[in-house]
Design an enzyme around this catalytic site. Structure first.
Site, mmCIF file in Angstrom:
data_model
loop_
_atom_site.group_PDB
_atom_site.id
_atom_site.type_symbol
_atom_site.label_atom_id
_atom_site.label_comp_id
_atom_site.label_asym_id
_atom_site.label_seq_id
_atom_site.Cartn_x
_atom_site.Cartn_y
_atom_site.Cartn_z
ATOM 1 N N ASP A 106 0.776 3.858 -3.268
ATOM 2 C CA ASP A 106 0.380 5.253 -3.135
ATOM 3 C C ASP A 106 1.340 6.154 -3.909
ATOM 4 O OD1 ASP A 106 -1.027 7.537 -1.823
ATOM 5 O OD2 ASP A 106 0.910 7.787 -0.834
ATOM 6 N N GLU A 163 -4.468 0.563 -3.610
ATOM 7 C CA GLU A 163 -3.075 1.019 -3.663
ATOM 8 C C GLU A 163 -2.108 -0.163 -3.620
ATOM 9 O OE1 GLU A 163 -3.712 5.383 -1.500
ATOM 10 O OE2 GLU A 163 -2.996 3.672 -0.334
ATOM 11 N N GLU A 166 0.839 -1.199 0.000
ATOM 12 C CA GLU A 166 0.000 0.000 0.000
ATOM 13 C C GLU A 166 0.877 1.253 0.000
ATOM 14 O OE1 GLU A 166 -2.354 2.601 3.250
ATOM 15 O OE2 GLU A 166 -2.090 0.466 3.656
ATOM 16 N N ASP A 190 -7.043 1.145 0.544
ATOM 17 C CA ASP A 190 -5.729 0.558 0.810
ATOM 18 C C ASP A 190 -5.462 -0.623 -0.117
ATOM 19 O OD1 ASP A 190 -5.488 2.389 2.830
ATOM 20 O OD2 ASP A 190 -5.826 0.958 4.462
#
EC number: 3.1.26.3
Length: 226
Positions: free
Chosen positions: A49, A121, A45, A118
């Site tokens: 991102d 990502e 995650e 989450d």
């Protein structure tokens, strides 16, 4: 390691054939079910991102070569925020393949905004680690679709925009009230009202208080602006 039929279908749905199936499994594993032999998706995650941010920043520059940084920043924020990631996750039914512990399943984890965002990502990072930057970029642009071209409508945060609008009229900050809360604890529904000192108000309903507040602010702002 071979993927289950469900994950093979999911892989086909997102348009990426994993050379390393373990990456997909890790991307879909929530901390509530992780163990020493089954890592969760938090590290992916973190990486995803950053990959998403780079792809979106580049896409925005290419979409509007003349836009200033002050114009690009709110567009960028709208495209990479958790709510947008969660919306994309819902479109590909990512929640159905998340690996969750019993407590999260009981509390409706497959529908939670944070878990879906989450997971999205982490999925991006899994594709990046498996196929490289171009594969991740292709995935993001494919799944985000026309959002890059239509982001201007979503770039303004409705609560902020409403506050600026009423302050320009010399009025105090809008007030938000919970009108009603329905549904079980694992899937609540909130009805929120936004009220101005002038008495003008609007209501909206959503599965999270923040979403309901934003929707109410948007509804009232549209009414005021017309």
């Amino acid at each position: 390691m071979k993927l289950s039929a469900e994950l093979r279908d999911f892989s086909a749905r997102i348009g990426h054939d994993f050379a390393d199936p373990e990456l997909l499994i890790r991307a879909l594993t929530h901390g509530s079910i992780s163990s020493a032999t089954r890592p969760d998706n938090q590290r992916l995650e973190f990486l995803g991102d950053r990959v998403l941010g780079l792809v979106m920043a580049e896409a925005l520059l290419e979409a509007d070569p003349q836009a200033a940084e002050g114009v690009l920043a709110p567009r960028y924020n709208a495209l990479v925020r958790k709510e947008t990631c969660a919306a994309v996750a819902r479109e590909i039914d990512l929640g159905a393949v998340l690996k969750l512990g019993k407590s999260e399943m009981v509390s409706g984890g497959r529908r939670k905004e944070a878990l879906l965002g989450d997971g999205m990502e982490a999925l991006i990072a899994a594709v990046y680690r498996d196929g490289g930057f171009e594969a991740a970029k292709a995935l993001i642009l494919r799944l985000w679709g026309t959002r890059v071209q239509t982001v201007e409508a979503d770039a303004r945060d409705p609560k902020t925009a409403l506050q600026e609008f009423v302050q320009a009229r010399g009025e105090p900050t809008p007030r938000y009230e919970i009108v009603k809360r329905d549904g079980p604890d694992h899937a609540p529904r909130f009805t929120i009202a936004v009220v101005l000192a002038s008495g003008e108000r609007a209501e909206a309903e959503a599965g999270a208080k923040r979403q309901a507040e934003q929707a109410a602010a948007k509804a009232l702002l549209e009414r005021l602006e017309t």
